[in-house]
Design a protein around this motif. Structure first.
Motif, PDB file in Angstrom:
ATOM      1  N   ASP A  15     -48.183 140.439  18.002  1.00  0.00           N
ATOM      2  CA  ASP A  15     -46.764 140.083  18.109  1.00  0.00           C
ATOM      3  C   ASP A  15     -46.533 139.171  19.319  1.00  0.00           C
ATOM      4  N   VAL A  16     -47.630 138.623  19.842  1.00  0.00           N
ATOM      5  CA  VAL A  16     -47.575 137.731  20.998  1.00  0.00           C
ATOM      6  C   VAL A  16     -47.468 136.289  20.509  1.00  0.00           C
ATOM      7  N   ASP A  17     -46.629 135.521  21.182  1.00  0.00           N
ATOM      8  CA  ASP A  17     -46.495 134.095  20.889  1.00  0.00           C
ATOM      9  C   ASP A  17     -46.230 133.395  22.217  1.00  0.00           C
ATOM     10  N   GLU A  18     -47.278 132.826  22.792  1.00  0.00           N
ATOM     11  CA  GLU A  18     -47.153 132.214  24.114  1.00  0.00           C
ATOM     12  C   GLU A  18     -46.896 130.716  24.069  1.00  0.00           C
ATOM     13  N   GLY A  19     -46.560 130.188  22.895  1.00  0.00           N
ATOM     14  CA  GLY A  19     -46.088 128.821  22.817  1.00  0.00           C
ATOM     15  C   GLY A  19     -47.148 127.736  22.868  1.00  0.00           C
ATOM     16  N   PHE A  20     -48.230 127.879  22.100  1.00  0.00           N
ATOM     17  CA  PHE A  20     -49.215 126.805  22.001  1.00  0.00           C
ATOM     18  C   PHE A  20     -49.947 126.895  20.668  1.00  0.00           C
ATOM     19  N   VAL A  21     -50.482 125.755  20.249  1.00  0.00           N
ATOM     20  CA  VAL A  21     -51.356 125.681  19.085  1.00  0.00           C
ATOM     21  C   VAL A  21     -52.780 125.810  19.608  1.00  0.00           C
ATOM     22  N   LEU A  22     -53.580 126.658  18.973  1.00  0.00           N
ATOM     23  CA  LEU A  22     -54.965 126.841  19.384  1.00  0.00           C
ATOM     24  C   LEU A  22     -55.908 126.193  18.382  1.00  0.00           C
ATOM     25  N   ALA A  23     -56.819 125.367  18.895  1.00  0.00           N
ATOM     26  CA  ALA A  23     -57.918 124.804  18.105  1.00  0.00           C
ATOM     27  C   ALA A  23     -59.199 125.338  18.733  1.00  0.00           C
ATOM     28  N   LEU A  24     -59.898 126.159  17.986  1.00  0.00           N
ATOM     29  CA  LEU A  24     -61.048 126.891  18.503  1.00  0.00           C
ATOM     30  C   LEU A  24     -62.259 126.642  17.621  1.00  0.00           C
ATOM     31  N   GLY A  25     -63.406 126.441  18.222  1.00  0.00           N
ATOM     32  CA  GLY A  25     -64.641 126.354  17.456  1.00  0.00           C
ATOM     33  C   GLY A  25     -65.348 125.025  17.623  1.00  0.00           C
ATOM     34  N   ARG A  26     -66.607 125.010  17.165  1.00  0.00           N
ATOM     35  CA  ARG A  26     -67.425 123.812  17.318  1.00  0.00           C
ATOM     36  C   ARG A  26     -67.967 123.301  16.002  1.00  0.00           C
ATOM     37  N   ALA A  73     -63.743 137.957  25.491  1.00  0.00           N
ATOM     38  CA  ALA A  73     -62.442 138.522  25.867  1.00  0.00           C
ATOM     39  C   ALA A  73     -61.382 137.425  25.989  1.00  0.00           C
ATOM     40  N   GLU A  74     -61.723 136.321  26.657  1.00  0.00           N
ATOM     41  CA  GLU A  74     -60.758 135.228  26.815  1.00  0.00           C
ATOM     42  C   GLU A  74     -60.428 134.597  25.458  1.00  0.00           C
ATOM     43  N   THR A  75     -61.444 134.409  24.631  1.00  0.00           N
ATOM     44  CA  THR A  75     -61.218 133.844  23.309  1.00  0.00           C
ATOM     45  C   THR A  75     -60.314 134.752  22.486  1.00  0.00           C
ATOM     46  N   ASN A  76     -60.579 136.037  22.504  1.00  0.00           N
ATOM     47  CA  ASN A  76     -59.745 136.992  21.774  1.00  0.00           C
ATOM     48  C   ASN A  76     -58.292 136.946  22.238  1.00  0.00           C
ATOM     49  N   THR A  77     -58.101 136.867  23.543  1.00  0.00           N
ATOM     50  CA  THR A  77     -56.746 136.776  24.092  1.00  0.00           C
ATOM     51  C   THR A  77     -56.049 135.512  23.587  1.00  0.00           C
ATOM     52  N   LEU A  78     -56.757 134.393  23.578  1.00  0.00           N
ATOM     53  CA  LEU A  78     -56.185 133.136  23.093  1.00  0.00           C
ATOM     54  C   LEU A  78     -55.834 133.211  21.610  1.00  0.00           C
ATOM     55  N   VAL A  79     -56.726 133.777  20.806  1.00  0.00           N
ATOM     56  CA  VAL A  79     -56.474 133.903  19.360  1.00  0.00           C
ATOM     57  C   VAL A  79     -55.184 134.674  19.119  1.00  0.00           C
ATOM     58  N   ARG A  80     -54.990 135.744  19.844  1.00  0.00           N
ATOM     59  CA  ARG A  80     -53.809 136.599  19.660  1.00  0.00           C
ATOM     60  C   ARG A  80     -52.542 135.992  20.276  1.00  0.00           C
ATOM     61  N   ALA A  81     -52.689 135.149  21.311  1.00  0.00           N
ATOM     62  CA  ALA A  81     -51.540 134.603  22.031  1.00  0.00           C
ATOM     63  C   ALA A  81     -50.990 133.317  21.418  1.00  0.00           C
ATOM     64  N   ALA A  82     -51.786 132.638  20.618  1.00  0.00           N
ATOM     65  CA  ALA A  82     -51.365 131.349  20.053  1.00  0.00           C
ATOM     66  C   ALA A  82     -50.166 131.506  19.127  1.00  0.00           C
ATOM     67  N   SER A  83     -49.353 130.475  19.062  1.00  0.00           N
ATOM     68  CA  SER A  83     -48.248 130.439  18.105  1.00  0.00           C
ATOM     69  C   SER A  83     -48.776 130.205  16.702  1.00  0.00           C
ATOM     70  N   LEU A  84     -49.768 129.334  16.602  1.00  0.00           N
ATOM     71  CA  LEU A  84     -50.444 129.050  15.353  1.00  0.00           C
ATOM     72  C   LEU A  84     -51.781 128.413  15.667  1.00  0.00           C
ATOM     73  N   HIS A  85     -52.610 128.287  14.646  1.00  0.00           N
ATOM     74  CA  HIS A  85     -53.960 127.754  14.818  1.00  0.00           C
ATOM     75  C   HIS A  85     -54.138 126.466  14.032  1.00  0.00           C
ATOM     76  N   ALA A  86     -54.955 125.563  14.592  1.00  0.00           N
ATOM     77  CA  ALA A  86     -55.337 124.325  13.907  1.00  0.00           C
ATOM     78  C   ALA A  86     -56.857 124.338  13.766  1.00  0.00           C
ATOM     79  N   ILE A  87     -57.329 124.120  12.541  1.00  0.00           N
ATOM     80  CA  ILE A  87     -58.769 124.046  12.307  1.00  0.00           C
ATOM     81  C   ILE A  87     -59.051 122.741  11.558  1.00  0.00           C
ATOM     82  N   PRO A  88     -59.184 121.636  12.310  1.00  0.00           N
ATOM     83  CA  PRO A  88     -59.505 120.354  11.676  1.00  0.00           C
ATOM     84  C   PRO A  88     -61.008 120.273  11.410  1.00  0.00           C
TER      85      PRO A  88
END
Length: 180
Positions: A15-26, A73-88
């Motif tokens: 239920d967290v939304d810290e106001g950013f789009v997250l793009a994660l991965g390689r 741990a940091e990645t998990n926090t980011l995944v949960r905190a993002a408003s939405l995710h982008a996977i290009p």
């Protein structure tokens, strides 16, 4: 035949939304298209990749925060905190991106993802994620900005995404399919 990647069914919805789009991965990430899409946008972006080489020479937009090799741990926090995710993703003949896709979906986050082989098997566009053509910065930008400005729609897609993971990609349905 489609055999889905199993995912944890005990992920709590975020239920967290810290106001950013997250793009994660390689793996197979089209970071140049993502950067081009948001170059003239005010949407805040956090990018997590292995190193600046993953940018493939592209310049991050002014709104981007770039992180490298974050721990679990940091990645998990980011995944949960993002408003939405982008996977290009680049258009290739093999599947990639589904681990990050399922991770975001499982915690109830809306995802904008390239419509490439494998990914299309996990989502219903407009319901459990938003599919965009690979290598199309304008389509990616439009989808991200539309969801950015529609928090209710983000929540609805995220809720449907979490239900889809629990219904088809978590371990119990996965093992039932294997027994059949």
């Amino acid at each position: 035949r489609f055999w889905p990647t199993p995912w944890r069914s005990d992920e709590a919805l975020s239920d967290v939304d810290e106001g950013f789009v997250l793009a994660l991965g390689r793996s197979n990430r089209d970071i140049p298209t993502l950067f081009a899409a948001l170059q003239q946008s005010d949407v805040p972006l956090t990018v997590v990749v292995g190193s600046p080489a993953d940018f493939r020479g592209a310049t991050p937009p002014a709104t981007a925060r770039c992180l490298f090799n974050t721990g679990f741990a940091e990645t998990n926090t980011l995944v949960r905190a993002a408003s939405l995710h982008a996977i290009p993703l680049f258009a290739t003949g093999y599947s990639s991106g589904q681990s990050v896709l399922l991770r975001a979906m499982a915690v109830g986050k809306a995802v904008v993802v390239s419509a490439v082989p494998g990914v299309r098997d996990y989502v219903r566009s407009g319901e459990t994620a938003i599919l965009v053509p690979p290598g199309a910065p304008l389509a990616l930008r439009q989808a991200l900005e539309d969801l950015w400005r529609a928090p209710e729609r983000r929540r609805a897609i995220g809720f449907a995404a979490a239900a889809a993971v629990r219904g088809g990609s978590c371990l119990p349905p996965f093992t039932r399919r294997g027994a059949a």
